[in-house]
Design a protein around this motif. Sequence first.
Motif, mmCIF file in Angstrom:
data_model
loop_
_atom_site.group_PDB
_atom_site.id
_atom_site.type_symbol
_atom_site.label_atom_id
_atom_site.label_comp_id
_atom_site.label_asym_id
_atom_site.label_seq_id
_atom_site.Cartn_x
_atom_site.Cartn_y
_atom_site.Cartn_z
ATOM 1 N N UNK A 23 0.893 -1.343 0.016
ATOM 2 C CA UNK A 23 0.456 0.327 0.171
ATOM 3 C C UNK A 23 0.381 1.201 -0.153
ATOM 4 N N UNK A 24 1.554 0.941 1.189
ATOM 5 C CA UNK A 24 2.602 2.628 1.055
ATOM 6 C C UNK A 24 3.271 2.885 -0.778
ATOM 7 N N UNK A 25 3.511 1.579 -1.092
ATOM 8 C CA UNK A 25 4.071 1.625 -1.844
ATOM 9 C C UNK A 25 3.437 2.473 -3.541
ATOM 10 N N UNK A 62 -0.928 7.323 6.443
ATOM 11 C CA UNK A 62 0.111 6.786 4.808
ATOM 12 C C UNK A 62 1.297 7.050 5.436
ATOM 13 N N UNK A 63 2.078 6.535 4.673
ATOM 14 C CA UNK A 63 3.458 6.959 4.322
ATOM 15 C C UNK A 63 3.856 8.304 4.411
ATOM 16 N N UNK A 64 3.397 9.194 4.678
ATOM 17 C CA UNK A 64 3.138 10.485 4.689
ATOM 18 C C UNK A 64 3.454 11.450 3.277
ATOM 19 N N UNK A 65 2.811 11.497 2.315
ATOM 20 C CA UNK A 65 2.974 12.009 1.506
ATOM 21 C C UNK A 65 2.223 13.362 1.107
ATOM 22 N N UNK A 86 2.276 1.116 12.149
ATOM 23 C CA UNK A 86 3.141 1.921 12.959
ATOM 24 C C UNK A 86 4.656 1.272 11.777
ATOM 25 N N UNK A 87 4.111 0.837 10.744
ATOM 26 C CA UNK A 87 4.960 0.531 9.464
ATOM 27 C C UNK A 87 5.400 1.511 8.786
ATOM 28 N N UNK A 88 3.907 2.157 8.734
ATOM 29 C CA UNK A 88 3.268 3.250 7.628
ATOM 30 C C UNK A 88 4.519 4.274 8.232
ATOM 31 N N UNK A 89 4.141 4.834 9.501
ATOM 32 C CA UNK A 89 4.790 5.545 10.277
ATOM 33 C C UNK A 89 6.051 5.485 10.656
ATOM 34 N N UNK A 95 11.251 8.992 4.885
ATOM 35 C CA UNK A 95 11.209 9.838 3.717
ATOM 36 C C UNK A 95 11.659 11.004 4.536
ATOM 37 N N UNK A 96 10.754 11.273 5.647
ATOM 38 C CA UNK A 96 11.111 13.184 6.207
ATOM 39 C C UNK A 96 12.529 13.200 6.649
ATOM 40 N N UNK A 97 13.366 12.004 7.085
ATOM 41 C CA UNK A 97 14.228 12.379 7.205
ATOM 42 C C UNK A 97 15.139 12.581 5.425
ATOM 43 N N UNK A 98 14.840 11.573 4.635
ATOM 44 C CA UNK A 98 15.669 11.492 3.076
ATOM 45 C C UNK A 98 15.342 13.583 2.393
#
Length: 285
Positions: A23-25, A62-65, A86-89, A95-98
């Motif tokens: 789902x994150x992908x 989700x993964x934060x887009x 927790x996996x999404x977070x 991603x936030x770090x990147x």
Amino acid sequence: MSAHHDTHPHTGHDRASGFDLAMAHLLELDAEVLGSCLTELTGLLAEHTDTAPARILDLGSGPGTGSLALARRFPAARVTAVDVSPWMLHRLREQAAAHGVADRISTVEADLDGPWSGIGAGGPYDLIWAAAFLHHVADPARTLVQAFGRLRPGGLVAVTETDFFPRFLPEDTGIGRPGLEARLHAATNTRPPHEWTGHLRGAGFTLQQRRPFEIRLDGAQAGPSLNAYAQACLAKLRSHATGTMDADDLDALDALLDETQPHGIARRDDLTVRTTRTTWIARRP
Ligand SMILES: C[S@@+](CC[C@H](N)C(=O)[O-])C[C@H]1O[C@@H](n2cnc3c(N)ncnc32)[C@H](O)[C@@H]1O
């Protein structure tokens, strides 16, 4: 509810994380291919805000887009991203770090169907964002009332939903009978679009704008991730299609999803994206 700022995924290799991974992908590809829509939407929010938002809440991040797009649009803002997974977070923090915004995005692991006990403890929010999320909760009306209570007067909520799952293929793919994708949607994707205007008004919000986004991108406009995005979306629909479509259609779909085939979705140069989304922007009076 607990706040997580650690760096390891909690769900390891269990089934839930496998689902979340796929789902994150898909969500990240969606944000990449339809990035112009996301940029337009955050620009619209900037027009509606009375002052630049300092505190933003992303519900079902989700993964934060969305969190990342908001952090980009509002460089002084701090974003709190809430999700039950927790996996999404974990992915969001990566991603936030990147993207160099880890210091402005924090995560809270919480089931938003429960009490929102820790959310908003640091003060009310200026902007609440809920993309592809509201239809997941058990009681959307209650969720909007809870969101209303976490906003300052004058603050905004932006609710976005995909009206129709995207379509990618030409009418005749050269494999199987023409009209395959339309039949796939008819078999697997039958719900009507969500409509939240009444719920928002019922929670006390004043509707500022109900904005449909008609998205029609050719391959050049969609960019290099289009094939991977189409593959992920159609594979998701395929997973619901067994038993609901004719055997020859399933065979044709499997051939199209076979990444080794020259006419497969992964390699075709005739894909486009057609979809519609709706965003509701509403204000707490
Ligand atoms: C379709 S995804 C959308 C993610 C993100 N907003 C986006 O637009 O890419 C829905 C997200 O809502 C989360 N979610 C679903 N039900 C939830 C709940 N009750 N509480 C918190 N998060 C929830 C899921 O874990 C998932 O990450």
